[in-house]
Motif scaffolding. Sequence first.
Motif, mmCIF file in Angstrom:
data_model
loop_
_atom_site.group_PDB
_atom_site.id
_atom_site.type_symbol
_atom_site.label_atom_id
_atom_site.label_comp_id
_atom_site.label_asym_id
_atom_site.label_seq_id
_atom_site.Cartn_x
_atom_site.Cartn_y
_atom_site.Cartn_z
ATOM 1 N N VAL A 186 -79.599 -39.767 -20.450
ATOM 2 C CA VAL A 186 -79.247 -40.804 -21.434
ATOM 3 C C VAL A 186 -77.804 -41.237 -21.200
ATOM 4 O O VAL A 186 -76.995 -40.477 -20.663
ATOM 5 N N ASP A 187 -77.470 -42.459 -21.602
ATOM 6 C CA ASP A 187 -76.074 -42.881 -21.507
ATOM 7 C C ASP A 187 -75.310 -42.426 -22.757
ATOM 8 O O ASP A 187 -75.908 -42.078 -23.780
ATOM 9 N N LEU A 188 -73.994 -42.448 -22.662
ATOM 10 C CA LEU A 188 -73.168 -41.869 -23.721
ATOM 11 C C LEU A 188 -73.295 -42.616 -25.051
ATOM 12 O O LEU A 188 -73.281 -41.997 -26.115
ATOM 13 N N HIS A 189 -73.428 -43.931 -25.011
ATOM 14 C CA HIS A 189 -73.574 -44.671 -26.270
ATOM 15 C C HIS A 189 -74.836 -44.234 -27.010
ATOM 16 O O HIS A 189 -74.808 -43.944 -28.203
ATOM 17 N N ASN A 190 -75.932 -44.193 -26.288
ATOM 18 C CA ASN A 190 -77.183 -43.808 -26.949
ATOM 19 C C ASN A 190 -77.226 -42.317 -27.260
ATOM 20 O O ASN A 190 -77.901 -41.901 -28.206
ATOM 21 N N LEU A 191 -76.499 -41.527 -26.512
ATOM 22 C CA LEU A 191 -76.373 -40.107 -26.852
ATOM 23 C C LEU A 191 -75.622 -39.966 -28.184
ATOM 24 O O LEU A 191 -76.027 -39.196 -29.060
ATOM 25 N N HIS A 210 -82.130 -59.169 -16.260
ATOM 26 C CA HIS A 210 -82.671 -57.813 -16.126
ATOM 27 C C HIS A 210 -82.015 -56.961 -17.210
ATOM 28 O O HIS A 210 -80.852 -56.590 -17.089
ATOM 29 N N ARG A 211 -82.785 -56.673 -18.235
ATOM 30 C CA ARG A 211 -82.223 -56.101 -19.461
ATOM 31 C C ARG A 211 -82.053 -54.597 -19.433
ATOM 32 O O ARG A 211 -81.426 -54.019 -20.319
ATOM 33 N N THR A 212 -82.670 -53.949 -18.431
ATOM 34 C CA THR A 212 -82.666 -52.486 -18.406
ATOM 35 C C THR A 212 -81.457 -51.960 -17.644
ATOM 36 O O THR A 212 -81.566 -50.982 -16.901
ATOM 37 N N ALA A 213 -80.308 -52.588 -17.841
ATOM 38 C CA ALA A 213 -79.092 -52.160 -17.172
ATOM 39 C C ALA A 213 -77.961 -52.150 -18.186
ATOM 40 O O ALA A 213 -78.086 -52.681 -19.295
ATOM 41 N N ASN A 214 -76.854 -51.536 -17.800
ATOM 42 C CA ASN A 214 -75.652 -51.482 -18.630
ATOM 43 C C ASN A 214 -74.607 -52.368 -17.969
ATOM 44 O O ASN A 214 -74.392 -52.251 -16.759
ATOM 45 N N VAL A 215 -73.962 -53.199 -18.747
ATOM 46 C CA VAL A 215 -73.089 -54.228 -18.175
ATOM 47 C C VAL A 215 -71.777 -54.340 -18.934
ATOM 48 O O VAL A 215 -71.757 -54.299 -20.161
ATOM 49 N N ASN A 216 -70.676 -54.480 -18.191
ATOM 50 C CA ASN A 216 -69.414 -54.902 -18.775
ATOM 51 C C ASN A 216 -68.840 -55.994 -17.900
ATOM 52 O O ASN A 216 -68.509 -55.754 -16.744
ATOM 53 N N GLU A 217 -68.722 -57.173 -18.473
ATOM 54 C CA GLU A 217 -68.253 -58.330 -17.714
ATOM 55 C C GLU A 217 -66.800 -58.628 -18.055
ATOM 56 O O GLU A 217 -66.346 -58.411 -19.189
ATOM 57 N N TYR A 218 -66.111 -59.128 -17.070
ATOM 58 C CA TYR A 218 -64.741 -59.609 -17.207
ATOM 59 C C TYR A 218 -64.707 -60.658 -18.318
ATOM 60 O O TYR A 218 -65.523 -61.575 -18.340
ATOM 61 N N SER A 219 -63.782 -60.518 -19.259
ATOM 62 C CA SER A 219 -63.778 -61.399 -20.428
ATOM 63 C C SER A 219 -62.955 -62.654 -20.198
ATOM 64 O O SER A 219 -61.739 -62.592 -20.033
ATOM 65 N N ALA A 220 -63.620 -63.800 -20.246
ATOM 66 C CA ALA A 220 -62.908 -65.069 -20.093
ATOM 67 C C ALA A 220 -62.420 -65.595 -21.445
ATOM 68 O O ALA A 220 -61.910 -66.701 -21.541
ATOM 69 N N ILE A 259 -77.295 -63.941 -24.343
ATOM 70 C CA ILE A 259 -78.253 -63.215 -23.496
ATOM 71 C C ILE A 259 -77.858 -61.757 -23.318
ATOM 72 O O ILE A 259 -78.679 -60.939 -22.887
ATOM 73 N N ARG A 260 -76.634 -61.423 -23.690
ATOM 74 C CA ARG A 260 -76.221 -60.031 -23.575
ATOM 75 C C ARG A 260 -77.000 -59.115 -24.529
ATOM 76 O O ARG A 260 -77.005 -57.904 -24.357
ATOM 77 N N HIS A 261 -77.644 -59.689 -25.501
ATOM 78 C CA HIS A 261 -78.477 -58.907 -26.420
ATOM 79 C C HIS A 261 -79.821 -58.691 -25.735
ATOM 80 O O HIS A 261 -80.639 -59.599 -25.655
ATOM 81 N N ARG A 262 -80.011 -57.467 -25.257
ATOM 82 C CA ARG A 262 -81.124 -57.187 -24.344
ATOM 83 C C ARG A 262 -82.442 -56.898 -25.033
ATOM 84 O O ARG A 262 -83.481 -56.830 -24.385
ATOM 85 N N THR A 263 -82.380 -56.667 -26.341
ATOM 86 C CA THR A 263 -83.590 -56.259 -27.064
ATOM 87 C C THR A 263 -84.377 -57.457 -27.571
ATOM 88 O O THR A 263 -84.910 -57.437 -28.689
ATOM 89 N N ALA A 264 -84.438 -58.506 -26.780
ATOM 90 C CA ALA A 264 -85.173 -59.711 -27.167
ATOM 91 C C ALA A 264 -86.016 -60.159 -25.986
ATOM 92 O O ALA A 264 -85.845 -59.703 -24.860
ATOM 93 N N SER A 300 -69.905 -51.248 -27.796
ATOM 94 C CA SER A 300 -70.610 -50.064 -27.327
ATOM 95 C C SER A 300 -70.887 -50.061 -25.832
ATOM 96 O O SER A 300 -71.111 -48.994 -25.251
ATOM 97 N N THR A 301 -70.864 -51.216 -25.179
ATOM 98 C CA THR A 301 -71.304 -51.227 -23.777
ATOM 99 C C THR A 301 -70.422 -50.391 -22.835
ATOM 100 O O THR A 301 -70.967 -49.808 -21.897
ATOM 101 N N PRO A 302 -69.107 -50.284 -23.037
ATOM 102 C CA PRO A 302 -68.370 -49.395 -22.122
ATOM 103 C C PRO A 302 -68.816 -47.930 -22.216
ATOM 104 O O PRO A 302 -68.745 -47.198 -21.224
ATOM 105 N N PHE A 316 -80.861 -58.442 -36.935
ATOM 106 C CA PHE A 316 -79.736 -58.088 -37.817
ATOM 107 C C PHE A 316 -78.536 -57.598 -36.995
ATOM 108 O O PHE A 316 -77.392 -57.926 -37.286
ATOM 109 N N HIS A 317 -78.827 -56.808 -35.975
ATOM 110 C CA HIS A 317 -77.754 -56.319 -35.102
ATOM 111 C C HIS A 317 -77.042 -57.504 -34.445
ATOM 112 O O HIS A 317 -75.809 -57.561 -34.394
ATOM 113 N N PHE A 318 -77.815 -58.449 -33.964
ATOM 114 C CA PHE A 318 -77.249 -59.679 -33.377
ATOM 115 C C PHE A 318 -76.406 -60.413 -34.416
ATOM 116 O O PHE A 318 -75.273 -60.825 -34.132
#
Lengths: 302, 302, 302, 302
Positions: A211-216, B113-123, C111-116, A88-90, C217-219
């Motif tokens: 709102v962002d598209l995922h949450n929309l 900082h959890r209040t952001a949207n992130v997409n990281e390069y996948s290793a 840590i990518r799971h931000r709701t914690a 969902s993050t993209p 559960f989502h995690f």
Amino acid sequence: MPLSSEQLAEIDAQRAHTAPTRRVVSPGMESHLYRAHPVLDHGFVRVIDYMGDDAAICQAARVSYGTGTKSVQNDEGLIRYLMRHWHSTPFEMCELKLHVKLPVFVARQWIRHRTANVNEYSARYSILDREFYIPAPEHVAAQSAVNNQGRGEALQGEEAARVLEILKADSARCYDNYEAMIGQEGQQGLARELARMNLPANIYTQWYWKVDLHNLFHFLRLRADAHAQYEIRVYAETMCRLVADWVPFAYKAFEDYRLGAVNLSAQMVDSLRRMLAGEAVTQETSGLSAREWREFQDVIGR
Amino acid sequence: MPLSSEQLAEIDAQRAHTAPTRRVVSPGMESHLYRAHPVLDHGFVRVIDYMGDDAAICQAARVSYGTGTKSVQNDEGLIRYLMRHWHSTPFEMCELKLHVKLPVFVARQWIRHRTANVNEYSARYSILDREFYIPAPEHVAAQSAVNNQGRGEALQGEEAARVLEILKADSARCYDNYEAMIGQEGQQGLARELARMNLPANIYTQWYWKVDLHNLFHFLRLRADAHAQYEIRVYAETMCRLVADWVPFAYKAFEDYRLGAVNLSAQMVDSLRRMLAGEAVTQETSGLSAREWREFQDVIGR
Amino acid sequence: MPLSSEQLAEIDAQRAHTAPTRRVVSPGMESHLYRAHPVLDHGFVRVIDYMGDDAAICQAARVSYGTGTKSVQNDEGLIRYLMRHWHSTPFEMCELKLHVKLPVFVARQWIRHRTANVNEYSARYSILDREFYIPAPEHVAAQSAVNNQGRGEALQGEEAARVLEILKADSARCYDNYEAMIGQEGQQGLARELARMNLPANIYTQWYWKVDLHNLFHFLRLRADAHAQYEIRVYAETMCRLVADWVPFAYKAFEDYRLGAVNLSAQMVDSLRRMLAGEAVTQETSGLSAREWREFQDVIGR
Amino acid sequence: MPLSSEQLAEIDAQRAHTAPTRRVVSPGMESHLYRAHPVLDHGFVRVIDYMGDDAAICQAARVSYGTGTKSVQNDEGLIRYLMRHWHSTPFEMCELKLHVKLPVFVARQWIRHRTANVNEYSARYSILDREFYIPAPEHVAAQSAVNNQGRGEALQGEEAARVLEILKADSARCYDNYEAMIGQEGQQGLARELARMNLPANIYTQWYWKVDLHNLFHFLRLRADAHAQYEIRVYAETMCRLVADWVPFAYKAFEDYRLGAVNLSAQMVDSLRRMLAGEAVTQETSGLSAREWREFQDVIGR
Ligand SMILES: Cc1cc2nc3c(=O)[nH]c(=O)nc-3n(C[C@H](O)[C@H](O)[C@H](O)COP(=O)(O)OP(=O)(O)OC[C@H]3O[C@@H](n4cnc5c(N)ncnc54)[C@H](O)[C@@H]3O)c2cc1C
Ligand SMILES: Cc1cc2nc3c(=O)[nH]c(=O)nc-3n(C[C@H](O)[C@H](O)[C@H](O)COP(=O)(O)OP(=O)(O)OC[C@H]3O[C@@H](n4cnc5c(N)ncnc54)[C@H](O)[C@@H]3O)c2cc1C
Ligand SMILES: Cc1cc2nc3c(=O)[nH]c(=O)nc-3n(C[C@H](O)[C@H](O)[C@H](O)COP(=O)(O)OP(=O)(O)OC[C@H]3O[C@@H](n4cnc5c(N)ncnc54)[C@H](O)[C@@H]3O)c2cc1C
Ligand SMILES: Cc1cc2nc3c(=O)[nH]c(=O)nc-3n(C[C@H](O)[C@H](O)[C@H](O)COP(=O)(O)OP(=O)(O)OC[C@H]3O[C@@H](n4cnc5c(N)ncnc54)[C@H](O)[C@@H]3O)c2cc1C
């Protein structure tokens, strides 16, 4: 008619003005910008701003240096893959900002979606307009006999008329008294933050909502759904059309994998496989409860 | 040099392309779009997209039909008022999307900082580049003697040289072995998701990072601060400059009321009032602990 | 062995101590409290605290004055209904706090799971222990030939041995150098926040991690899944067992409607109905792409 | 009196029941559990559950194996340090669950705090009680002449009486009509989800509300503040007292560093230093706007 001629002029002025930008532009969304899409009797949804498009979803998923687009077909495939596998993050990389006018009882449901940014018109500071939602006669419905949370058939004749009469009269009287409390010749006037508590939940309020598209999509899945109350569903449906013009691939994937999709439990999958293998599965042999069996039958169209 | 000529060409191509939009445009930000602002030895910050400007903050705070701008002066006053009184939701109405290249140990702080949207390069999917952060000699610092979490003076001469030697050698060797494990002539090759665990925390990664202005300010307050580690602080400082060009009023208010501001406890305010009234307040008579008293003295410049 | 005898004694002391409480108590969870459940070679998961139980989910869903429990059977039905219909907020009414020890590359995914809520051991302040994850030989796997993000068969013989040798040697050397940089006889010592960047991603870190049951559960859905990397999956599986003992009804519903469930797109449902009606649907007549068709065949067990 | 004798009996039954637990117990909070603390004329706040105590904040900050407590004094110092330096994540390690009954217009302000978990009584499913907030005469206040968002002096004599009369009459009439629409002898009855829209904003609703201590403090800072509307402030004040009994050190730190603290801008700090050095700073020479200068004078008690 939800907008004054002055407001319409302000909107036209904004629409008339364009400026060059280096950012990605969604032609579908540009055509909607600032225009009020009417919802219910006095409400609307207006697109104020947007960020990103279908390609921006792929660009982020690929962490690209350039636009990130490979080919249109390739992009659509990636978007469908991401949607199907709950990546969902993209989708969070697109953002939408709306100006919405809506009845307070709808706003109370809407605000429960916490992953948005909101600025609401202040009724401590300002005076609310005399605008109330009065349902069209065909939406004046009875409590559902089968679904405890929903509504059933439209009320008929006299009963419907009586309901509409009540709603109109109480709205009018409460608003008259709101105005009277706020201030009359030769009186101090009750604080607005107090006076507003006399207003029923069908009065209109308005807010900016971003709102962002995922949450929309999450919002739309829950609120464009048949279980949602009609009055919020029409907002969701209006928004669905806007989103379809903005990010057509993502919206199509959402339609296929969320809106029109079904979730089958482990036991349902098991029953299904047995049925496809020719077995005559019954509720008893399925391991499903009566309620689950009924929902399962619905899904498979029996 | 962080970017290949191919990447630079992609960026130039994006910058060369403009299209008309009805959305608000920030000229300051348009000039930065897509360009890589270098940070540390191989890192960068690139603005990929933005939504809103100073006026958009006011527009949302006023829930306006039009642009919401009254006068430039009026807008600045409103923005400063909102910042001063922690009315943070209007600042959430602006949004920024960055592409960032940064060492893993910086990424580990940043991602908190959890209040952001992130997409990281996948290793797991891709192979990481051979790029490691090696501090400039003046940043090879000793453990601080006064602050348990920080660093003190730069190491000198031989000790500094030895440290740099170690960092370079270990990075190189670990990367050689990473490559060797992933695949060599005639071997299957270790899964990338496993091989990467041999890589030290100074290797670079990259991500798309999107955030609203309120939470960006929160990030900048914590990370442009003297308590933040130097290596994340330089990213924050680069971002501060971008934000100042994007939303100049909001940034100035942030500088005055957050970055350069101080928070005084109830007891400190009490001491202060007594001092201004001419009393010679001491730690003993202040009710502050020794540590609090020291911090208070710093604030009032004594 | 992940814990020192001193640490074990601290844990035993905590376990030995009980006190009366008026709060709801989950006997299943009480038995786990504070104990270290080993994961990987040096990691663990410890339950530090919990709030709520199955009944607490129902109590909140019903907004009750008392315990909110009607009958055990009724409660289970309600929980399954809530899970089936994505009514997720009652599950947010339970909360879990864990102490986890885990390799850094696992921590980076987690840590990518931000709701914690998270507090991690500070490597700016403290010195990390010499503990590295070295996979068991059967987990030293090749890059998958079919799944770009995953791993395939275990490496054999010499190649596996070589990989393990590299991982061990590089870990040891990097840690030796970490220690050497931090301080040696007669030297100042490099700041810890800098020295740590020499440590590879298989070093262990630890944190306190607190989350509500819905987001847990989502995690677990994402991380106990076959697509998740083995090293995080084993943590998720350990946590699944703890949750099953804590909230057995909710966990069973999660297993049935999430872990073991499938999501069918609108087109897949259509194909399914046609198949159940006796039609011989093929990829061509299904409207599904080749990839979607393959995933669909997997679901229905063909 | 907000509770029926049946409800009181349920609460007493819950309070009478204790069970042993290995979790940390806060004696101060145990004494409050389940009891209804009355607020306004029909509202209340009830503690349903809690997780953690002062020591749990330190335990997480130290990522401890045992209880994490060093000495009581040491713990208090750490908590104050964390609060002073905005290290907020350890405060997220405590959690509180409340059952709250509150007027809808208060609920509309409260729900804006998104970092909480909420389950509200469903007015689609159930029928709301006939309970309305009618302010005590001393709280029937005029619109403030100085603060656009607030209220001023209490209305006097006839005007106050008239307001109370209106509020009572409109509440009663709207509720009568709500009942009448929902169902009368021989009629189908309007759906509840529709009928409720006739109810004014002073009707009471209720919810379960759960939040971590950091975000609770954030809520209390904004809502126990003089700028908050009286009707939500009294809830916040009641909650302050509960929190003070639960986590006394953290609450004291919150009082000193947030509730009673002030935030001075860079320019204010500059003025202050000059004043302490003996300079007679005026608004003109301060660089502050007239409004900022006034707020500054308030802070320093001039
Ligand atoms: C005196 C007063 C007057 C007010 N007047 C108005 C008004 O006129 N109009 C109006 O609309 N509101 C008004 N508000 C409400 C105010 O704008 C906030 O919505 C409310 O105070 C909640 O604050 P919060 O967002 O910090 O809290 P929370 O929602 O609990 O958020 C806490 C923090 O978490 C982060 N966060 C949480 N959710 C999100 C998210 N979805 N996206 C990004 N970050 C997130 C942010 O960093 C935020 O600061 C007023 C509030 C007060 C106290
Ligand atoms: C198999 C697999 C492969 C992956 N590969 C990659 C990869 O290649 N690159 C990569 O970057 N990541 C990757 N991820 C991580 C993934 O993108 C998510 O970051 C991670 O799974 C956490 O999921 P989440 O965001 O749903 O969880 P949470 O952060 O816990 O969020 C849960 C929900 O809360 C809401 N939410 C929480 N915080 C916010 C916020 N700040 N703004 C808006 N909404 C919010 C959203 O609705 C979200 O869905 C992968 C994950 C898995 C399981
Ligand atoms: C100098 C310094 C030293 C540090 N040392 C350490 C350390 O030793 N150990 C360590 O673990 N961390 C450390 N940190 C990280 C710190 O604890 C925070 O994780 C980080 O600064 C992010 O801050 P935040 O939580 O306010 O930001 P965000 O995550 O962006 O959150 C902003 C606000 O949103 C709300 N919010 C967002 N997500 C949630 C959620 N899931 N639940 C509840 N509320 C939410 C909260 O109100 C929060 O304040 C340090 C940070 C700094 C700057
Ligand atoms: C048909 C229907 C009936 C309903 N009936 C009721 C009812 O009777 N009573 C009632 O109270 N509500 C009811 N609701 C509202 C419902 O419980 C949700 O509050 C609402 O649908 C918003 O969903 P959400 O929480 O998933 O969305 P968001 O708040 O947007 O959250 C999206 C995701 O982000 C994460 N997240 C965001 N904020 C937080 C946070 N603070 N803490 C933890 N995780 C967070 C979670 O993973 C969450 O799933 C109903 C909703 C529907 C559609």
